[in-house]
Design an enzyme around this catalytic site. Structure first.
Site, PDB file in Angstrom:
ATOM      1  N   ASP A  67       0.810  -1.216   0.000  1.00 47.60           N
ATOM      2  CA  ASP A  67       0.000   0.000   0.000  1.00 47.60           C
ATOM      3  C   ASP A  67       0.846   1.270   0.000  1.00 47.60           C
ATOM      4  O   ASP A  67       2.054   1.232   0.210  1.00 47.60           O
ATOM      5  CB  ASP A  67      -0.951   0.018   1.214  1.00 47.60           C
ATOM      6  CG  ASP A  67      -0.296  -0.543   2.490  1.00 47.60           C
ATOM      7  OD1 ASP A  67       0.941  -0.469   2.592  1.00 47.60           O
ATOM      8  OD2 ASP A  67      -1.023  -1.040   3.366  1.00 47.60           O
ATOM      9  N   HIS A 138      -7.103  -4.991  10.167  1.00 52.66           N
ATOM     10  CA  HIS A 138      -6.814  -4.693   8.765  1.00 52.66           C
ATOM     11  C   HIS A 138      -5.525  -5.374   8.325  1.00 52.66           C
ATOM     12  O   HIS A 138      -4.599  -5.564   9.115  1.00 52.66           O
ATOM     13  CB  HIS A 138      -6.831  -3.181   8.472  1.00 52.66           C
ATOM     14  CG  HIS A 138      -5.666  -2.400   8.973  1.00 52.66           C
ATOM     15  ND1 HIS A 138      -5.778  -1.130   9.473  1.00 52.66           N
ATOM     16  CD2 HIS A 138      -4.343  -2.690   9.028  1.00 52.66           C
ATOM     17  CE1 HIS A 138      -4.588  -0.679   9.813  1.00 52.66           C
ATOM     18  NE2 HIS A 138      -3.694  -1.615   9.561  1.00 52.66           N
ATOM     19  N   GLU A 143      -9.758  -2.239   5.513  1.00 56.34           N
ATOM     20  CA  GLU A 143     -10.390  -1.950   6.792  1.00 56.34           C
ATOM     21  C   GLU A 143     -11.637  -2.808   6.990  1.00 56.34           C
ATOM     22  O   GLU A 143     -12.182  -3.343   6.013  1.00 56.34           O
ATOM     23  CB  GLU A 143     -10.787  -0.464   6.836  1.00 56.34           C
ATOM     24  CG  GLU A 143      -9.625   0.506   6.613  1.00 56.34           C
ATOM     25  CD  GLU A 143      -8.713   0.622   7.833  1.00 56.34           C
ATOM     26  OE1 GLU A 143      -8.676  -0.286   8.678  1.00 56.34           O
ATOM     27  OE2 GLU A 143      -8.021   1.649   7.931  1.00 56.34           O
TER      28      GLU A 143
HETATM   29  C1  F6R Z   1       1.618  -1.703   6.172  1.00 50.85           C
HETATM   30  C2  F6R Z   1       0.259  -2.180   6.262  1.00 50.85           C
HETATM   31  C3  F6R Z   1      -0.496  -2.254   7.545  1.00 50.85           C
HETATM   32  C4  F6R Z   1       0.361  -2.610   8.761  1.00 50.85           C
HETATM   33  C5  F6R Z   1      -0.494  -2.613  10.027  1.00 50.85           C
HETATM   34  C6  F6R Z   1       0.322  -2.926  11.261  1.00 50.85           C
HETATM   35  O1  F6R Z   1       2.081  -1.745   4.844  1.00 50.85           O
HETATM   36  O2  F6R Z   1      -0.285  -2.505   5.261  1.00 50.85           O
HETATM   37  O3  F6R Z   1      -1.534  -3.206   7.405  1.00 50.85           O
HETATM   38  O4  F6R Z   1       0.961  -3.855   8.565  1.00 50.85           O
HETATM   39  O5  F6R Z   1      -1.107  -1.379  10.182  1.00 50.85           O
HETATM   40  O6  F6R Z   1       1.191  -1.884  11.507  1.00 50.85           O
HETATM   41  P1  F6R Z   1       2.303  -1.971  12.681  1.00 50.85           P
HETATM   42  O7  F6R Z   1       3.274  -3.010  12.237  1.00 50.85           O
HETATM   43  O8  F6R Z   1       2.909  -0.602  12.697  1.00 50.85           O
HETATM   44  O9  F6R Z   1       1.578  -2.321  13.910  1.00 50.85           O
END
Ligand code: F6R
Length: 250
Positions: A67, A138, A143
């Site tokens: 993303d 997500h 979402e």
């Molecule tokens: C990142 C992404 C998100 C994260 C998720 C967890 O490219 O697509 O789905 O993997 O928000 O984020 P952290 O690792 O910061 O808890």
């Protein structure tokens, strides 16, 4: 689903790096699906270490990221493009021309999403997709919703996601409200998926992911329908699952 339990984040990072390196070694022109966020940072550091020790080359590897924020240019330090360079690409022998991230500055969402799907298709599909998970379940930026998304699309970010990501920005207001993300079908088309989960704050959502019904209100539950998913999680993240099902790890 295969679940690997690690003592802590450091062990999780080492283990996941080993799995990624083993993919790269077994198929030198692998297509890797990459994630950003805080969880994979340790994994990327471990990969850089292994690359420094000449254990692996990324010369023929292609990458596609999950993303990118919409409305943020590549040279903005908050872009996922900058993140990938800073956390991984600058330190390995990958050809930047072989790395793909949605173009957050393309105002034509339909065109951008179609382009991105075509890139993935023309590469022959993703061999190994790395995922993190949001507190709301997500994956990518898919979402909670009434139905599972399909292909790459432009998504309005959940307030909880914006709040969680505000730690990387000066304020809540500065966090982009939209993003381009691979859809659930795009993610599920990957041949293998590796989900990284760390910390007590993820214990509830990991419990729902592993033991809940497949349900678009918790997008990560879809992973139960994929035939090659490995979850690497540390003790804190797996605490709730282990309390209920102590024998889940074989
Ligand atoms: C990142 C992404 C998100 C994260 C998720 C967890 O490219 O697509 O789905 O993997 O928000 O984020 P952290 O690792 O910061 O808890």
């Amino acid at each position: 689903m295969k679940i690997i339990l690690t003592k802590n984040y450091a062990e999780l990072s080492k283990k996941s790096a080993e799995i990624i390196i083993s993919q790269v070694k077994s198929k030198k022109n692998s297509i890797l699906g990459l994630a950003t966020g805080s969880t994979p940072i340790g994994t990327y550091k471990a990969i850089i270490e292994m690359h420094k020790n000449r254990q692996v080359s990324f010369e023929n590897i292609h990458t596609v990221n999950l993303d990118e924020y919409r409305g943020i240019s590549r040279d903005n330090s908050q872009s996922y493009y900058c993140y990938m360079k800073k956390e991984l690409f600058n330190y390995i022998d990958i050809n930047l021309k072989n790395t793909y991230i949605p173009n957050g500055m393309n105002e034509n969402a339909q065109e951008e999403c179609e382009n991105y799907e075509n890139i993935i298709k023309n590469l022959g599909g993703i061999d190994l997709q790395i995922l993190g998970i949001g507190h709301n379940g997500h994956i990518g930026f898919n979402e909670p919703s009434d139905k599972f998304s399909t292909k790459t699309y432009c998504v309005k970010l959940d307030d909880r996601t914006i709040e969680a990501n505000a730690r990387f920005f000066d304020s809540f207001e500065d966090v982009p409200k939209e993003a381009y993300t691979m859809g659930i079908d795009t993610i599920m088309s990957a041949k293998k998926i590796l989900l990284l989960v760390s910390g007590a704050s993820k214990a509830d959502i990991l419990y729902e992911t592993i033991l809940g019904e497949v349900n678009p209100q918790v997008p990560s539950t879809i992973l139960n329908n994929h035939e090659n998913v490995t979850i690497i999680a540390d003790e804190d993240a797996l605490s709730k699952v282990l309390k209920e099902k102590p024998n889940i790890i074989k």
